[in-house]
Design a protein around this motif. Structure first.
Motif, PDB file in Angstrom:
ATOM      1  N   LEU A  37     -37.541  -9.781  -4.940  1.00 56.48           N
ATOM      2  CA  LEU A  37     -36.500  -9.949  -3.927  1.00 56.48           C
ATOM      3  C   LEU A  37     -36.861 -10.938  -2.824  1.00 56.48           C
ATOM      4  CD1 LEU A  37     -35.406  -6.214  -3.680  1.00 56.48           C
ATOM      5  CD2 LEU A  37     -34.158  -8.109  -4.754  1.00 56.48           C
ATOM      6  N   THR A  38     -38.106 -11.385  -2.789  1.00 58.96           N
ATOM      7  CA  THR A  38     -38.497 -12.410  -1.821  1.00 58.96           C
ATOM      8  C   THR A  38     -38.097 -13.771  -2.384  1.00 58.96           C
ATOM      9  OG1 THR A  38     -40.376 -11.107  -1.026  1.00 58.96           O
ATOM     10  CG2 THR A  38     -40.449 -13.483  -0.618  1.00 58.96           C
ATOM     11  N   ALA A  39     -37.362 -14.519  -1.603  1.00 61.60           N
ATOM     12  CA  ALA A  39     -36.947 -15.855  -2.045  1.00 61.60           C
ATOM     13  C   ALA A  39     -38.175 -16.750  -2.173  1.00 61.60           C
ATOM     14  CB  ALA A  39     -35.959 -16.450  -1.054  1.00 61.60           C
ATOM     15  N   ILE A  53     -34.319 -15.584  -7.993  1.00 61.51           N
ATOM     16  CA  ILE A  53     -33.222 -14.772  -8.520  1.00 61.51           C
ATOM     17  C   ILE A  53     -31.978 -14.824  -7.639  1.00 61.51           C
ATOM     18  CG2 ILE A  53     -34.008 -12.603  -7.519  1.00 61.51           C
ATOM     19  CD1 ILE A  53     -32.991 -11.429 -10.316  1.00 61.51           C
ATOM     20  N   SER A  54     -32.169 -14.887  -6.338  1.00 64.66           N
ATOM     21  CA  SER A  54     -30.989 -14.921  -5.462  1.00 64.66           C
ATOM     22  C   SER A  54     -30.186 -16.192  -5.687  1.00 64.66           C
ATOM     23  CB  SER A  54     -31.403 -14.802  -3.999  1.00 64.66           C
ATOM     24  OG  SER A  54     -32.244 -15.871  -3.628  1.00 64.66           O
ATOM     25  N   ARG A  55     -30.853 -17.278  -6.017  1.00 68.45           N
ATOM     26  CA  ARG A  55     -30.145 -18.537  -6.299  1.00 68.45           C
ATOM     27  C   ARG A  55     -29.489 -18.514  -7.678  1.00 68.45           C
ATOM     28  NH1 ARG A  55     -35.016 -22.284  -4.352  1.00 68.45           N
ATOM     29  NH2 ARG A  55     -35.037 -21.641  -2.186  1.00 68.45           N
ATOM     30  N   SER A  56     -30.047 -17.750  -8.599  1.00 63.09           N
ATOM     31  CA  SER A  56     -29.501 -17.697  -9.956  1.00 63.09           C
ATOM     32  C   SER A  56     -28.287 -16.791 -10.052  1.00 63.09           C
ATOM     33  CB  SER A  56     -30.545 -17.174 -10.938  1.00 63.09           C
ATOM     34  OG  SER A  56     -31.658 -17.988 -10.955  1.00 63.09           O
ATOM     35  N   LEU A  57     -28.402 -15.600  -9.470  1.00 69.25           N
ATOM     36  CA  LEU A  57     -27.358 -14.599  -9.652  1.00 69.25           C
ATOM     37  C   LEU A  57     -26.227 -14.709  -8.640  1.00 69.25           C
ATOM     38  CD1 LEU A  57     -29.445 -11.374 -10.377  1.00 69.25           C
ATOM     39  CD2 LEU A  57     -28.329 -12.879 -12.005  1.00 69.25           C
ATOM     40  N   ILE A  58     -26.550 -15.104  -7.442  1.00 75.02           N
ATOM     41  CA  ILE A  58     -25.570 -15.030  -6.367  1.00 75.02           C
ATOM     42  C   ILE A  58     -24.783 -16.332  -6.261  1.00 75.02           C
ATOM     43  CG2 ILE A  58     -25.256 -14.547  -3.913  1.00 75.02           C
ATOM     44  CD1 ILE A  58     -26.527 -12.261  -5.670  1.00 75.02           C
ATOM     45  N   GLY A  59     -23.477 -16.203  -6.380  1.00 73.34           N
ATOM     46  CA  GLY A  59     -22.582 -17.326  -6.154  1.00 73.34           C
ATOM     47  C   GLY A  59     -22.531 -18.350  -7.274  1.00 73.34           C
ATOM     48  N   SER A  60     -23.102 -18.057  -8.416  1.00 75.50           N
ATOM     49  CA  SER A  60     -23.090 -18.998  -9.533  1.00 75.50           C
ATOM     50  C   SER A  60     -21.789 -18.881 -10.314  1.00 75.50           C
ATOM     51  CB  SER A  60     -24.270 -18.727 -10.460  1.00 75.50           C
ATOM     52  OG  SER A  60     -24.246 -19.614 -11.545  1.00 75.50           O
ATOM     53  N   TYR A  61     -21.295 -20.020 -10.750  1.00 70.47           N
ATOM     54  CA  TYR A  61     -20.050 -20.040 -11.518  1.00 70.47           C
ATOM     55  C   TYR A  61     -20.301 -20.281 -13.005  1.00 70.47           C
ATOM     56  CZ  TYR A  61     -17.894 -20.164  -6.975  1.00 70.47           C
ATOM     57  OH  TYR A  61     -17.509 -19.847  -5.697  1.00 70.47           O
ATOM     58  N   LEU A  62     -21.543 -20.212 -13.413  1.00 71.85           N
ATOM     59  CA  LEU A  62     -21.881 -20.374 -14.815  1.00 71.85           C
ATOM     60  C   LEU A  62     -21.470 -19.127 -15.598  1.00 71.85           C
ATOM     61  CD1 LEU A  62     -25.458 -21.864 -14.410  1.00 71.85           C
ATOM     62  CD2 LEU A  62     -23.386 -23.105 -15.026  1.00 71.85           C
ATOM     63  N   SER A  69     -29.812 -15.208 -18.469  1.00 74.83           N
ATOM     64  CA  SER A  69     -30.969 -15.823 -19.105  1.00 74.83           C
ATOM     65  C   SER A  69     -31.852 -16.536 -18.073  1.00 74.83           C
ATOM     66  CB  SER A  69     -30.502 -16.809 -20.181  1.00 74.83           C
ATOM     67  OG  SER A  69     -31.600 -17.447 -20.770  1.00 74.83           O
ATOM     68  N   MET A  70     -31.236 -17.273 -17.156  1.00 73.47           N
ATOM     69  CA  MET A  70     -31.998 -17.959 -16.106  1.00 73.47           C
ATOM     70  C   MET A  70     -32.716 -16.951 -15.215  1.00 73.47           C
ATOM     71  SD  MET A  70     -29.309 -21.015 -15.067  1.00 73.47           S
ATOM     72  CE  MET A  70     -29.671 -20.764 -13.369  1.00 73.47           C
ATOM     73  N   ALA A  71     -32.009 -15.909 -14.810  1.00 72.58           N
ATOM     74  CA  ALA A  71     -32.590 -14.905 -13.918  1.00 72.58           C
ATOM     75  C   ALA A  71     -33.730 -14.155 -14.599  1.00 72.58           C
ATOM     76  CB  ALA A  71     -31.511 -13.941 -13.448  1.00 72.58           C
ATOM     77  N   GLN A  72     -33.586 -13.842 -15.884  1.00 68.28           N
ATOM     78  CA  GLN A  72     -34.664 -13.153 -16.605  1.00 68.28           C
ATOM     79  C   GLN A  72     -35.922 -14.018 -16.635  1.00 68.28           C
ATOM     80  OE1 GLN A  72     -32.473 -12.321 -20.239  1.00 68.28           O
ATOM     81  NE2 GLN A  72     -32.563 -10.122 -19.830  1.00 68.28           N
ATOM     82  N   PHE A 138     -33.100  -2.553  -9.078  1.00 69.19           N
ATOM     83  CA  PHE A 138     -32.390  -2.963  -7.879  1.00 69.19           C
ATOM     84  C   PHE A 138     -31.063  -3.598  -8.246  1.00 69.19           C
ATOM     85  CE2 PHE A 138     -35.009  -6.591  -9.025  1.00 69.19           C
ATOM     86  CZ  PHE A 138     -34.207  -7.704  -8.782  1.00 69.19           C
ATOM     87  N   THR A 139     -30.230  -3.776  -7.240  1.00 72.89           N
ATOM     88  CA  THR A 139     -28.924  -4.398  -7.401  1.00 72.89           C
ATOM     89  C   THR A 139     -28.917  -5.688  -6.583  1.00 72.89           C
ATOM     90  OG1 THR A 139     -27.851  -2.264  -7.701  1.00 72.89           O
ATOM     91  CG2 THR A 139     -26.443  -4.092  -7.079  1.00 72.89           C
ATOM     92  N   ALA A 140     -28.421  -6.745  -7.184  1.00 74.77           N
ATOM     93  CA  ALA A 140     -28.281  -8.015  -6.477  1.00 74.77           C
ATOM     94  C   ALA A 140     -26.806  -8.347  -6.396  1.00 74.77           C
ATOM     95  CB  ALA A 140     -29.035  -9.116  -7.227  1.00 74.77           C
ATOM     96  N   SER A 141     -26.370  -8.724  -5.204  1.00 69.83           N
ATOM     97  CA  SER A 141     -24.965  -9.104  -5.049  1.00 69.83           C
ATOM     98  C   SER A 141     -24.811 -10.071  -3.905  1.00 69.83           C
ATOM     99  CB  SER A 141     -24.086  -7.867  -4.808  1.00 69.83           C
ATOM    100  OG  SER A 141     -24.213  -7.427  -3.496  1.00 69.83           O
TER     101      SER A 141
END
Length: 143
Positions: A37-39, A53-62, A69-72, A138-141
């Protein structure tokens, strides 16, 4: 045995007026959550620590499968970094219990919520050196 200060919901935990400590498999869970969870780059003294992970999951339109896959991959790298740090601690003579050390990464699961598509549920499962399964969730949003 090593220890760390116990953190819950981003706050230090008090125990009878003293700062609570965490050890064993609970420390391993906290360490996994902390690095996940640390950027990455968030700590100027240790820019290599953390994940993207915050850049991969949050706000992505892919597409969801691409995002997951990117976040994993990013979480895999972060947890491997943690494992390398633990190995350095042990090789430098620091006492780290088998409960607190990652033996190998068993699974990294990320699913998108069917209720709120802005939310991802993340589960990182590792086997510690005491042969115990440890699961950090954890949950990311972006809400």
């Amino acid at each position: 045995m090593s220890f760390d200060l116990q953190v819950k919901n981003g706050d230090l935990v008090l125990n009878n007026g003293d700062l609570a400590q965490v050890s064993g498999s609970d420390k391993l869970i906290q360490d996994i959550l902390k690095i996940a969870l640390t950027a990455a780059g968030g700590n100027i003294l240790q820019p290599w620590y953390g994940s993207l992970i915050s850049r991969s999951l949050i706000g992505s339109y892919l597409q969801t499968d691409i995002i997951i896959s990117m976040a994993q991959g990013q979480l895999q790298n972060a947890v491997q970094t943690l494992q390398n740090l633990q190995n350095l601690q042990v090789s430098s003579g620091q006492s780290v219990t088998p409960d607190e050390q990652i033996s190998f990464i068993k699974n990294i699961s990320i699913t998108r919520s069917t209720v709120d598509f802005r939310t991802f549920n993340v589960s990182i499962q590792v086997l510690n050196r005491a042969f115990g399964k440890v699961n950090a969730v954890f949950t990311a949003s972006n809400t």
